[in-house]
Each structure stands twice: as structure tokens, then as C-alpha cells.
Motif scaffolding. Structure first.
Motif, short mmCIF file in Angstrom:
data_model
loop_
_atom_site.label_atom_id
_atom_site.label_comp_id
_atom_site.label_asym_id
_atom_site.label_seq_id
_atom_site.Cartn_x
_atom_site.Cartn_y
_atom_site.Cartn_z
N GLU A 96 -74.29 69.01 53.22
CA GLU A 96 -74.94 68.26 52.33
C GLU A 96 -76.40 68.21 52.62
O GLU A 96 -77.26 67.83 51.80
CB GLU A 96 -74.33 66.93 52.69
CG GLU A 96 -72.96 66.67 51.79
CD GLU A 96 -72.53 65.32 51.88
OE1 GLU A 96 -71.05 65.21 51.58
OE2 GLU A 96 -73.07 64.36 52.00
N GLU A 97 -76.84 68.15 54.14
CA GLU A 97 -78.21 67.70 54.21
C GLU A 97 -79.31 68.89 53.66
O GLU A 97 -80.24 68.56 53.60
CB GLU A 97 -78.57 67.63 55.73
CG GLU A 97 -77.74 66.45 56.42
CD GLU A 97 -78.16 65.24 55.88
OE1 GLU A 97 -77.40 64.07 55.90
OE2 GLU A 97 -79.16 65.17 55.72
N ASP A 98 -78.60 70.15 53.28
CA ASP A 98 -79.67 71.06 52.95
C ASP A 98 -80.05 70.73 51.55
O ASP A 98 -81.06 71.31 51.13
CB ASP A 98 -78.86 72.35 53.05
CG ASP A 98 -78.57 72.69 54.61
OD1 ASP A 98 -79.01 72.11 55.34
OD2 ASP A 98 -77.37 73.38 54.58
N ASN A 99 -79.32 69.86 50.74
CA ASN A 99 -79.83 69.74 49.59
C ASN A 99 -80.65 68.92 49.41
O ASN A 99 -80.99 67.85 49.89
CB ASN A 99 -78.51 69.29 48.64
CG ASN A 99 -78.72 69.32 47.26
OD1 ASN A 99 -79.81 69.70 46.67
ND2 ASN A 99 -77.67 69.04 46.48
N GLY A 100 -81.94 69.24 48.77
CA GLY A 100 -83.35 68.51 48.64
C GLY A 100 -83.17 67.23 47.80
O GLY A 100 -83.52 66.12 48.39
N TYR A 101 -82.38 67.41 46.82
CA TYR A 101 -82.03 66.08 45.93
C TYR A 101 -81.31 65.01 46.77
O TYR A 101 -81.69 63.94 46.63
CB TYR A 101 -81.11 66.48 44.63
CG TYR A 101 -81.17 65.58 43.86
CD1 TYR A 101 -80.11 65.27 43.23
CD2 TYR A 101 -82.24 64.64 43.22
CE1 TYR A 101 -79.83 64.17 42.24
CE2 TYR A 101 -82.07 63.77 42.35
CZ TYR A 101 -81.00 63.38 41.63
OH TYR A 101 -80.56 62.53 40.93
N VAL A 102 -80.40 65.50 47.32
CA VAL A 102 -79.51 64.46 48.09
C VAL A 102 -80.51 63.83 49.22
O VAL A 102 -80.57 62.69 49.36
CB VAL A 102 -78.36 65.31 48.96
CG1 VAL A 102 -77.61 64.15 49.77
CG2 VAL A 102 -77.54 65.76 47.96
N ASN A 151 -71.74 56.78 46.26
CA ASN A 151 -71.24 56.53 47.43
C ASN A 151 -71.37 57.54 48.60
O ASN A 151 -71.70 57.50 49.65
CB ASN A 151 -69.74 56.27 47.49
CG ASN A 151 -69.40 54.88 46.73
OD1 ASN A 151 -70.24 53.95 46.63
ND2 ASN A 151 -68.25 54.85 45.98
N GLU A 152 -71.24 58.83 48.03
CA GLU A 152 -71.27 59.85 49.19
C GLU A 152 -72.85 59.97 49.89
O GLU A 152 -72.94 60.32 50.72
CB GLU A 152 -71.16 61.29 48.41
CG GLU A 152 -69.76 61.43 47.77
CD GLU A 152 -70.13 61.43 46.16
OE1 GLU A 152 -69.19 60.59 45.63
OE2 GLU A 152 -70.83 61.97 45.55
#
Lengths: 284, 109
Positions: A96-102, A151-152
Motif C-alpha cells: 500500500e505504501e508505494d501508492n502515491g495517492y494513498v 477506512n483503509e
């Protein structure tokens, strides 16, 4: 016999491998060109209704070909143990952390928690759009913003911050009401008019409150009034002590004053005739 | 998947959903509340009152359904899934609807 009749009037001709066929034996109509080298003639040649192998219309497969295709169909290899019986590997969270938007959304969540004094978590059931706009309008009047977060995204941010105890709230659809001021009474009044939003809990000035806590907080008087009350309560005891200490000397002063007044009244009664110049001397 | 279960709320008078949000077993109850408040299901009966009772006393999540004919359905959502609760409510509502239709058919001729 050189020619055989097949189904639906199709004319088959036995291929002449060694010797060439006579011209008069061939029936009239289109026929396949016969190659010069005799060794490559096929055993059976379709003469009439010449449909080639590659056609624009759908052509049924030959029965032998159908059988071959059925026999050689792909069968996927099955693992000996089905994968759902094996213990699950927890590698999904790292991706998950690799996603810039997240990451951007998580930064926004952190900012919201850092900048605002009051953060209320509410359950959001489906609401018509106009009601949502009205709600946003009424809350904006009191400087309260409405924020939606998934929530995620919120859960990993909260689990690493000091708001760990708010984690169980972030299940199912949620809405966040954030504000820099702590106007709980107005917020409760607005939310009472909206039945589809249920207040679950709030974090006001780094204090986690339940719904009952928020209601009690709303009933509290304003901060200045409370401060005045506190100052009054704190200064009560010292003022009592000082009045106790001064009581004896104040008592003595009062007694002396009364004595002087009585003496004056007594002098004034007996010395009614003497000149008024004597009376100021008596008073001193 | 839970939103595809269609429940007809005509025989229902009121629904009270009670839960404590700081507990860990309230997810299915909260989802149930969200599904019940969907406009499709709310449109089947506008007179049905849905109330959410949010407490902080560590009690179990509870769904209390009062029917028009006086029946009461209590579902303890701690170990139930949302779909199970919705189908349970849906089957009971359908059964009551069928009973009412049969009654009205008997009365009319």
C-alpha cells in the motif's frame, strides 16, 4: 470408377497418383487445378462446391478434427493441496505504501488530526444529496468541516499515532466532522435534525469522548465562566484566612471608634455652653 | 452483496439498532444499519422509524424490530453477519405479507 458421390451431391474424385486422368471422364463444372507433379496429389479431392480451407463464413470442423480437438483440450494442473487450505501469507500491507495517492491521503488525514481541536466521528447512512449540501452549509456556519476518508487509509495512520483507541470506530461507512473551535452544542443541534448521521465518538483537545461525553461537554458553561468560578473557589480560602487574621485588630478599631463617639456625645451633652472651639479639641 | 437483499418493510413498525462503537464486534450491526437506511428499502415503508442508539457501556450489539401486529424480533449481532440479519428480517417480512394478502383475499369475497 474415378468419381464417387458424397453427401448433398458433393462429388469426390479418387486421386490418380501414377497416371493422369482423362479429360472426358471429368464432369462439367469447376474443379481444382491438378498439380503437374503426380506424387503430391491428395488421396481424395473435392471437385464440386469448392469451398477452401480458410473461409469467410463459419465452417464446421471435420469430424476427425473435432475428435482431435476434444482429446487435446487444455487441462489446468491442480495443486495437491488447494491454496485455501494453506496458511495465509500477510504480504498485502507492504504494497500500500508505494501508492502515491494513498500517501497523499494519509498526509491529509494526519494534517486534519493535527490542525483541528475537535474531531467527531459519525456513522454515515445513505443521505440524499440536497440534505448533504444543507448539512455542509449549516456546519460551515459554525466553522465545522465535513470530511470523508476511506477506512483503509485512516487505519494505518491512526495505529501509528497516539489516537490508537479511536481505531475500533473506523468500521463501516464513516464521516469526520473537524473544527478548530469546540462548538459541540451547535454541532449536536445540527446533527439532531439529520437522522441519517449518528454520532459515535469524538476527540476534543486530545481527549477521546463517547457520545454521552460529547453531550456532557456541550452542557458545560463557557470557558471564561468556568475560569472565573475556579478563581473564585481558589481565592475563597485565602480570603477567609486574611479576614480571620484581621478580625481582632478590626474589632479593636471598632470598639475604640464607638468609645470615642460615646465620649463625644457625653462631652457634647455636659458642655453644651462652651464655645465650639473647645469641641474640635475634644474630638482630637 | 448485502445490499442486494431486498427487504419489504411494510409489516414493520420500528427498528432500534443499539451498539457500542468502541467494541470490536459491531461491524455487521453497523453495516446492517447502513443497509436498512438505503433509499430502496426505506421507500417500501415511509412510516417505519429507524433509530440508532449509540452507547458506551460495553453491551452487545442489538437489533430490535417491532412489527405492526405486535411481534418482536431481537437479533444479537455479535456473531451474525449482515447478510444473515437481512435475510432473517426479509423472510419474516415476506411471511407476514403473504399472511396479510391471504387475509385480505378471504375478506373481500
Amino acid at each position: 470408377m474415378a468419381a464417387l458421390r458424397g453427401g448433398s451431391g458433393v462429388l469426390w474424385r479418387r486421386g490418380e497418383g501414377r497416371h493422369r486422368g482423362h479429360g472426358d471422364r471429368l464432369p462439367p463444372g469447376p474443379s481444382l487445378p491438378v498439380p503437374l507433379s503426380a506424387g503430391f496429389l491428395p488421396a481424395l479431392q473435392l471437385v464440386r462446391r469448392g469451398s477452401k480451407a480458410v473461409t469467410r463464413h463459419w465452417k464446421a470442423m471435420h469430424f476427425q478434427r473435432q475428435k482431435l480437438m476434444a482429446v487435446t483440450e487444455y487441462v489446468a494442473p491442480r495443486p495437491a493441496v488447494p491454496p485455501r487450505c494453506l496458511p495465509r501469507r500477510k504480504e498485502a500491507e507492504v504494497a500500500e505504501e508505494d501508492n502515491g495517492y494513498v500517501r497523499l491521503l494519509q498526509r491529509q488525514v494526519e494534517e486534519a488530526f493535527r490542525d483541528n481541536r475537535m474531531i467527531a466521528v459519525c456513522q454515515y447512512n445513505a443521505m440524499p444529496g440536497e440534505d448533504m449540501v444543507l448539512l455542509r452549509h449549516y456546519l460551515h456556519k459554525h466553522n465545522i468541516e465535513v470530511k470523508f476518508f476511506l477506512n483503509e487509509i485512516v487505519r494505518p495512520v491512526l495505529s501509528q499515532s497516539k489516537y490508537r483507541n479511536l481505531l475500533p470506530l473506523f468500521v463501516a461507512r464513516n464521516i469526520l466532522l473537524v473544527s478548530r473551535e469546540t462548538k459541540a452544542k451547535e454541532m449536536l443541534r445540527v446533527l439532531k435534525g439529520v437522522p441519517q448521521i449518528n454520532l459515535l465518538g469524538a476527540c476534543i483537545d486530545d481527549t477521546i469522548l463517547s457520545r454521552q461525553g460529547v453531550e456532557n461537554f456541550a452542557k458545560l458553561p463557557a470557558l471564561e465562566v468556568v475560569q472565573g468560578q475556579a478563581v473564585g473557589a481558589l481565592s475563597l480560602l485565602p480570603s477567609q484566612t486574611s479576614s480571620l487574621l484581621q478580625r481582632s485588630s478590626a474589632h479593636l478599631t471598632a470598639l475604640l471608634d464607638q468609645h470615642i463617639r460615646r465620649l463625644q456625645e457625653g462631652e457634647g451633652g455636659t458642655l453644651a455652653q462652651p464655645s465650639p472651639a473647645q469641641s474640635p479639641q475634644g474630638t482630637h | 452483496m448485502a445490499s442486494k437483499v431486498h427487504v419489504v418493510l411494510r409489516p414493520v413498525k420500528s427498528i432500534v439498532v443499539r451498539f457500542c462503537p468502541f467494541e470490536s464486534n459491531v461491524e455487521s450491526t453497523r453495516n446492517f444499519l447502513g443497509c436498512i437506511n438505503h433509499k430502496r428499502i426505506q421507500a417500501t415503508n415511509k412510516n417505519c422509524e429507524v433509530t440508532a442508539d449509540v452507547r458506551h457501556d460495553g453491551s452487545e450489539p442489538l437489533v430490535d424490530v417491532m412489527f405492526v401486529d405486535g411481534d418482536r424480533l431481537i437479533m444479537k449481532g455479535a456473531n451474525l453477519t449482515t447478510a444473515e440479519m437481512l435475510t432473517a428480517l426479509g423472510t419474516r417480512c415476506n411471511a407476514k405479507e403473504i399472511k396479510e394478502e391471504q387475509k385480505s383475499k378471504k375478506k373481500s369475497p
